[in-house]
Scaffold this active site. Structure first.
Site, PDB file in Angstrom:
ATOM      1  N   ASN A  60      -1.389  20.186  -8.690  1.00 25.35           N
ATOM      2  CA  ASN A  60      -0.019  19.705  -8.852  1.00 25.35           C
ATOM      3  C   ASN A  60       0.282  18.452  -8.044  1.00 25.35           C
ATOM      4  OD1 ASN A  60       0.587  21.718 -10.620  1.00 25.35           O
ATOM      5  ND2 ASN A  60       1.551  23.055  -9.122  1.00 25.35           N
TER       6      ASN A  60
ATOM      7  N   LYS B 155       1.680  11.580  -9.142  1.00 22.60           N
ATOM      8  CA  LYS B 155       2.618  12.556  -9.695  1.00 22.60           C
ATOM      9  C   LYS B 155       2.593  13.859  -8.910  1.00 22.60           C
ATOM     10  CE  LYS B 155       3.632  15.125 -13.939  1.00 22.60           C
ATOM     11  NZ  LYS B 155       3.191  15.420 -15.324  1.00 22.60           N
ATOM     12  N   VAL B 156       3.788  14.438  -8.701  1.00 22.92           N
ATOM     13  CA  VAL B 156       3.905  15.715  -8.007  1.00 22.92           C
ATOM     14  C   VAL B 156       4.708  16.664  -8.872  1.00 22.92           C
ATOM     15  CG1 VAL B 156       4.639  16.916  -5.919  1.00 22.92           C
ATOM     16  CG2 VAL B 156       3.962  14.526  -5.790  1.00 22.92           C
ATOM     17  N   CYS B 157       4.173  17.830  -9.132  1.00 19.29           N
ATOM     18  CA  CYS B 157       4.895  18.854  -9.900  1.00 19.29           C
ATOM     19  C   CYS B 157       5.480  19.867  -8.934  1.00 19.29           C
ATOM     20  CB  CYS B 157       3.953  19.539 -10.884  1.00 19.29           C
ATOM     21  SG  CYS B 157       3.349  18.458 -12.181  1.00 19.29           S
ATOM     22  N   LEU B 158       6.790  19.817  -8.743  1.00 17.62           N
ATOM     23  CA  LEU B 158       7.470  20.734  -7.843  1.00 17.62           C
ATOM     24  C   LEU B 158       8.231  21.784  -8.645  1.00 17.62           C
ATOM     25  CD1 LEU B 158       8.727  18.192  -5.185  1.00 17.62           C
ATOM     26  CD2 LEU B 158       6.787  19.746  -5.012  1.00 17.62           C
TER      27      LEU B 158
END
Length: 449
Positions: free
Chosen positions: A93, A99-102
């Protein structure tokens, strides 16, 4: 003042006053838009005790750019710039492209709320650093079973752990100490100095608020780093290449490389040696500062007199002295309290001060060998003064004594500095704690000989 600025200023202040040993935040002067934070990797994960930095500026290691334009009504835009100029992906992630998937970007009930804030962002990023990051990839959350799947999970965790040590710990400390991979000192302006930042996005970074905390935490976790190398080297072959995961691509959005634990061990030991030498150099610098009557030397002399007076008025005959009259090197003599495990003990504790105190905090080391779960094998003690009293030396002295004497502390994996003592103290078995206290008592008795 803009409400978003007021909000983030308040959150920064609260985080700086907090006692979470795995998070730290800072900003340049009053520019709250230039926010940086340090996340220390959680215990018992591949990220264990790694130093991951998040920032509004493109910096090095795991960096995050956060836009506060419509904060906090809308979720901040979070972008991570990983190590090796975006070549290393530390988590499914946290992509190599930033890119960061939170969690709040997904399903119903996980949307961003204005009640959340900077701490929520940091904790969400930290939560991605799990014991089994392989399952963070969408579609791989549920265990599939099978030997091949198990091997992939282990292989993924192994290479993350290796790169956490190499990139977030070793490279970072070598850069802070200005030493090469061979442990040699380098000049800041030399070509070799530029080369030492091979895995860093920017060479010249004037704002480095976490340099001191990373150095002190390295001393806390040194034994854990060595133990991780010992375990890791037993799981892989020398120079074995990293396995590519199903969700990775070689050379792009993945983690390429090979295992070289002997090299990591050698470099760790060089860093420890350099840190010890740096600490010793403070005494020499201190004498020069004392001769020039600098502000720091005058302050240390004044605080020394205050601490002497406070200890004399206390209920125990603890005392402090200056080594060779140097106000930058204190010796605290601790007398064990009657009817405790320290009864009749006599412990000598050296407190080294930097000419840049309080920007650089004291480094405290037991010269008397003692078996204690908060004292590392080399004598470094794990203690924390009150966040708002780091410039008050009496606060440090009190925190040292409190850490030493606390009988029933709450378990805190961020304070693991002595692996053997920690295992006995926290193994949950009565005999284990009995053995711990027996060894502690024996070490105290030895202190009088």
């Amino acid at each position: 003042m803009d409400q978003s600025i007021l909000r983030i200023s308040k959150e920064l202040s609260e985080l700086q006053k907090g006692s979470d040993l795995s998070l730290a935040v800072a900003c340049r002067d009053i520019d709250v838009r230039n926010v940086k934070a340090l996340i220390i990797g959680p215990h018992e994960t591949p990220y264990e005790f790694g130093f991951f930095e998040v920032s509004v500026l493109v910096n090095y290691y795991s960096l995050t750019i956060i836009s506060f334009a419509e904060y906090p009504s809308k979720a901040p835009h979070v972008t991570c710039v990983t190590t090796n100029n975006g070549r290393t992906r530390f988590n499914p992630n946290i992509y190599a492209n930033g890119k960061v998937c939170l969690t709040w970007r997904g399903e119903s009930g996980e949307q961003w709320s204005s009640a959340q804030g900077l701490e929520s962002i940091l904790l969400s990023i930290q939560s991605l650093m799990s014991a089994n990051p392989y399952e963070n990839e969408p579609g791989f959350e549920k265990p599939r079973g099978g030997d091949d799947e198990i091997r992939k999970k282990k292989a993924y965790a192994q290479k993350i752990h290796h790169e956490t040590l190499r990139l977030s710990v070793i490279n970072r400390l070598e850069n802070y100490l200005k030493i090469t991979a061979d442990g040699k000192k380098i000049k800041e302006s030399s070509e070799r100095d530029q080369e030492s930042y091979d895995d860093v996005e920017e060479v010249n970074i004037p704002f480095e608020p976490f340099k001191d905390i990373c150095k002190r935490r390295f001393l806390w976790y040194y034994e854990s780093y060595l133990e991780a190398i010992k375990k890791g080297s037993g799981l892989v072959k020398p120079n074995q290449g990293f396995a590519t995961m199903p969700f990775e691509s070689r050379g792009h959005n993945g983690m390429d490389g090979s295992f070289d634990y002997p090299d990591l061990e050698r470099r760790l030991k060089n860093i420890k040696k350099a840190l010890d030498e740096e600490t010793e150099s403070w005494a020499r610098e201190g004498l020069e500062n004392t001769a020039e009557e600098t502000t720091v030397s005058v302050n240390l002399k004044h605080q020394f007199e205050q601490v002497v007076g406070t200890l004399k008025g206390g209920d125990m005959p603890h005392n402090v002295s200056l080594e060779n009259g140097n106000p930058f090197t204190w010796v605290l003599t601790y007398f064990g309290r009657p009817m405790t495990h320290f009864d009749s003990g006599l412990l000598r504790i050296r407190i080294n001060f930097s000419p840049r105190f309080p920007e650089e905090q004291p480094r405290v080391k037991f010269e008397t060998r003692i078996f204690h779960h908060l004292v590392a094998p080399d004598g470094t003690i794990c203690y924390s003064p009150k966040p708002n009293k780091k410039e008050d030396i009496m606060s440090h002295v009190e925190a040292i004594i409190a850490a030493l004497e606390e009988d029933e502390p709450a378990y805190d994996p961020r304070k693991i500095v002595n692996l053997e003592a920690n295992k006995l103290f926290w193994n949950g078995e009565k005999d284990g704690k009995k053995l711990y206290h027996r060894r502690l008592r024996r070490s105290v008795q030895d202190s009088t000989e």
